[in-house]
Enzyme design. Structure first.
Site, PDB file in Angstrom:
ATOM      1  CE  LYS A   1      13.628  -2.449 -13.988  1.00 53.16           C
ATOM      2  NZ  LYS A   1      12.243  -2.302 -14.336  1.00 53.16           N
TER       3      LYS A   1
ATOM      4  CG  ASP B   1       7.740  -6.282 -19.374  1.00 51.59           C
ATOM      5  OD1 ASP B   1       8.863  -6.662 -18.975  1.00 51.59           O
ATOM      6  OD2 ASP B   1       7.444  -5.084 -19.540  1.00 51.59           O
TER       7      ASP B   1
ATOM      8  CE1 TYR C   1       7.125   2.911 -17.985  1.00 49.75           C
ATOM      9  CE2 TYR C   1       8.854   1.507 -17.096  1.00 49.75           C
ATOM     10  CZ  TYR C   1       8.471   2.628 -17.803  1.00 49.75           C
ATOM     11  OH  TYR C   1       9.416   3.461 -18.325  1.00 49.75           O
TER      12      TYR C   1
END
Ligand SMILES: *Cc1c(COP(=O)(O)O)cnc(C)c1O
Length: 428
Positions: free
Chosen positions: A267, A239, A144
């Site tokens: 995050k 990522d 993702y």
């Protein structure tokens, strides 16, 4: 477990917001039932609007490595907020966080702040295409990388949770720009490079997959990606939106010693506020506007509150170096869960790297999305509800990572293992 107020709010929300939630993974669609609404977070705990208290392993899906409402983060947020919430002009907090990121992440010499992981990846891919003057992007099934058009093809996280396989709203021409390969399959990547080599702008990968559940890279996989991208003149994008400052201070690239060309962050670096960032060597980053022609912008980018809370979080991580402690807690939790499942005769595979882990309801091994998908999802749902009834909140999907924070202590871990022991017994 009382859910009166939550159910009331959920009914109201469903009238106003699609599915009652502002991000699909928050709905309990995959596990059945309705989500609880949160009143507050305290360290390792969440308290819902009906007064139920849960040990929290979602931790806002990764950002809260210090736990909820960490006093230093709360203090800095209120201090900065009193000075203003956004300036639309550069402020010292942006420089401070950028400095911390550049010092912390081995491959990053320059960094641009954005407002989400989605934006970070979208911009990094644009930059890779501009730098290489190529169009194709290789990603891995179950990975993702946010919800931008080109990257949600065969995506993990909520896309896997909801079993969405078509791509309504995404033009064929855009979908065709993404090649999706099995994670941990270096031969597939080699074949892709043989077929399309001179067209591949970048390979993007979660260096430790977190969005098909936790799936670590097999030895040699990341090294192989590094070699193949370098050999063909395409860029390697890590990522690290989850893994950055999570699996080690320098992220997965520091843990495995494989350096990408571009790194996406999010995050943890926002300390619980909306944030994202992408960075890399000066040589590539100098193409980003206004220094270069690759356009990228944001009204609230580099938001002072987010920057200050992110910097506070990173400083705490840098000075206390808690990664040994997180590893110990992670080991204890994973071992306890494995043992509890074994006692009850329930086949599980617990994948873990540091403080992120997933319990798959399958014999395993789980090395890619197909393996993860062999999990018994019904059993997972029963496990989820059993844990919730015993005051433990794990992600409401088989395809997500649990996160241990620094506010989790041995006490919470032991209580979790105890709860799991009971629930596994009931699953038999
Ligand atoms: C969460 C996540 C994203 C997207 O970040 P948002 O801030 O939700 O847009 C991208 N990549 C990975 C690996 C993620 O886990």
């Amino acid at each position: 477990m009382i859910q009166n107020r939550s159910q009331q709010l959920y009914a109201q929300a469903c009238n106003l917001i699609p599915g009652g939630v502002n991000s699909p993974v928050r709905a309990f669609q995959a596990v059945g039932g309705t989500p609880f609404f949160i009143a507050k977070g305290e360290g390792a705990y969440l308290i819902d609007v009906d007064g139920n208290r849960f040990i929290d392993y979602v931790c806002s899906w990764g950002p809260l490595i210090l736990g909820h409402a960490h006093p230093e983060v709360v203090e800095v947020a209120s201090q900065v907020l009193r000075l203003g919430s956004s300036f639309g002009a550069p402020s010292p907090w942006e420089v401070d966080l950028a400095q911390l990121i550049v010092e912390g992440v081995p491959s990053v010499e320059m960094v641009r702040m954005v407002n989400s992981g989605t934006e970070a990846v979208m911009s990094a891919v644009r930059l890779a295409r501009a730098y290489t003057n190529r169009d194709l992007v290789v990603k891995f099934a179950g990975g993702y990388h946010g919800h931008s058009d080109g990257l949600i093809v065969q995506g993990g996280s909520g896309i896997a949770t909801l079993g969405i396989t078509t791509r309504p709203g995404i033009p064929q021409a855009i979908a065709e720009m993404t090649l999706t390969l099995p994670y941990n399959d270096l031969e597939a990547v080699e074949r892709a490079f043989q077929l399309y080599g001179e067209r591949i702008a970048a390979v993007i990968v979660e260096p430790i997959a977190g969005n098909m559940g936790v799936v670590p890279p097999k030895p040699g996989f990341l090294e192989g990606l590094r070699r193949l991208t370098k050999g063909s003149g395409s860029l390697l994008i890590f990522d690290e939106v989850i893994t950055g400052f999570r699996v080690s201070y320098g992220g997965a690239q520091a843990l495995y010693g494989v350096l990408p060309d571009l790194t996406c962050l999010g995050k943890i670096i926002g300390g619980g506020f909306p944030v994202g960032a992408f960075g890399g060597p000066r040589e590539i980053m100098k193409l980003v506007a206004p220094l270069g022609p690759v356009y990228q912008a944001g009204t609230l980018s580099g938001n002072p509150v987010a920057m200050a809370c992110g910097a506070t979080t990173l400083r705490i991580l840098r000075t206390t170096d808690p990664y040994g402690r997180l590893e110990k807690l992670g080991v204890r939790l994973a071992e306890g869960l494995r043992e509890a499942a074994r006692e009850a005769g329930i086949p599980v595979t617990v994948n873990r790297v540091g403080s992120m882990l997933t319990v798959f309801f399958t014999e395993g091994p789980v090395e890619n999305f197909d393996d993860a998908n062999r999990s018994d999802k019904q059993q997972f749902s029963r496990f989820f509800w059993g844990m919730l009834e015993r005051g433990v909140y794990i992600p409401p999907s088989q395809f997500e990572a649990w996160f241990v924070s620094l506010s989790h202590s041995e006490k919470e871990i032991e209580r979790t293992v105890e709860a799991a022991r009971e629930v596994f017994r009931h699953l038999r």
